[in-house]
Design an enzyme around this catalytic site. Structure first.
Site, PDB file in Angstrom:
ATOM      1  N   SER A 108      -8.149   9.521   3.665  1.00  0.00           N
ATOM      2  CA  SER A 108      -8.717   8.201   3.389  1.00  0.00           C
ATOM      3  C   SER A 108      -7.901   7.477   2.304  1.00  0.00           C
ATOM      4  O   SER A 108      -6.740   7.167   2.538  1.00  0.00           O
ATOM      5  CB  SER A 108     -10.193   8.380   3.017  1.00  0.00           C
ATOM      6  N   ASP A 158     -14.245   4.958  13.617  1.00  0.00           N
ATOM      7  CA  ASP A 158     -14.096   4.776  12.160  1.00  0.00           C
ATOM      8  C   ASP A 158     -14.505   3.354  11.788  1.00  0.00           C
ATOM      9  O   ASP A 158     -13.883   2.387  12.243  1.00  0.00           O
ATOM     10  CB  ASP A 158     -12.616   5.033  11.786  1.00  0.00           C
ATOM     11  N   HIS A 189     -15.033   8.137  10.108  1.00  0.00           N
ATOM     12  CA  HIS A 189     -14.079   8.169   8.989  1.00  0.00           C
ATOM     13  C   HIS A 189     -14.008   9.558   8.344  1.00  0.00           C
ATOM     14  O   HIS A 189     -13.019   9.890   7.703  1.00  0.00           O
ATOM     15  CB  HIS A 189     -14.480   7.115   7.946  1.00  0.00           C
TER      16      HIS A 189
HETATM   17  C1  MLT Z   1      -9.189   2.600   0.734  1.00  0.00           C
HETATM   18  O1  MLT Z   1      -9.737   1.872  -0.067  1.00  0.00           O
HETATM   19  O2  MLT Z   1      -8.144   3.222   0.497  1.00  0.00           O
HETATM   20  C2  MLT Z   1      -9.808   2.699   2.087  1.00  0.00           C
HETATM   21  O3  MLT Z   1     -10.755   1.684   2.250  1.00  0.00           O
HETATM   22  C3  MLT Z   1     -10.424   4.035   2.315  1.00  0.00           C
HETATM   23  C4  MLT Z   1     -11.490   4.340   1.314  1.00  0.00           C
HETATM   24  O4  MLT Z   1     -11.192   4.774   0.233  1.00  0.00           O
HETATM   25  O5  MLT Z   1     -12.671   4.130   1.625  1.00  0.00           O
END
Ligand code: MLT
Length: 206
Positions: A108, A158, A189
């Protein structure tokens, strides 16, 4: 081994138990820390040296690797600055622990900073597994990723990463010469068993 606060990132480092196992950099998601992905690293890459830093940016009480303005909307100046800062840390760890350019496994937010490092500091990484990554920069620089192995695992449902965004990232990395394998899994996700199995098999094939 416990958390180390010397060097420029708070981190955990576990030396290799098997000399020829690829060194692994573990990068957690929003709200994680340096401990989160150590069990995953041990499972996916048994015997490898593991380096797991804690993101320096705080969103409330949650650690991240760069600032965002909203979900999926990134502060790109910060993305650039933080990608360089993390690549510099990897160089520091090389000198401190003899840790060569690692294969990153990012989840992520950790996958997004990994994608930024691939584009901005390709020499820092030997390859990368990007779990639920999206494009970290709207206008990515031309970078030389010739032959670098990259695994991109996306989730079909996701809610954070649109399918076309993940596809654009795969295309950008391919254009830069990376050896990209992009798979879309029937998940959201969060991490699934399939992510672990595919990443392990991909690493074994390197
Ligand atoms: C991010 O901010 O890098 C992406 O939205 C993934 C997350 O951290 O939720």
């Amino acid at each position: 081994m416990t958390t180390t606060t010397t060097l420029s990132f708070i981190h955990r480092f576990e030396p290799a138990a098997t000399p020829d196992a690829p060194p692994i950099l573990l990068l957690h998601g929003t709200g994680g820390d340096e401990n989160d992905l150590i069990p995953l690293g041990r499972m996916i890459a048994p015997g490898s040296a593991l380096l797991s830093p804690r993101g320096k940016v705080l969103e409330g009480s949650m650690s991240r690797f760069f600032r965002r303005l909203a979900e999926g909307v990134f502060d790109e100046d910060d993305v650039r600055r933080r990608a360089h800062e993390l690549a510099d840390f990897i160089a520091e760890v090389h000198d401190a622990y003899g840790f060569p350019a690692p294969v990153a496994i990012g989840l992520s937010n950790g996958a997004n900073i990994t994608a930024a490092m691939l584009l901005l500091r390709p020499e820092a990484l030997a390859g990368a597994a990007l779990l639920r990554a999206m494009m970290p920069l709207r206008d990515p620089p031309a970078s030389d990723l010739a032959g670098k192995p990259v695994l991109l695992l996306s989730g079909m449902t996701d809610p954070i990463v649109p399918a076309d965004n993940a596809a654009a990232l795969a295309a950008t990395l391919k254009r830069s010469g990376a050896d990209v394998r992009h798979q879309v899994l029937p998940v959201g996700h969060g991490l699934s068993q399939a992510d672990l199995a595919i990443t392990k098999e991909w690493l074994e094939g390197l």
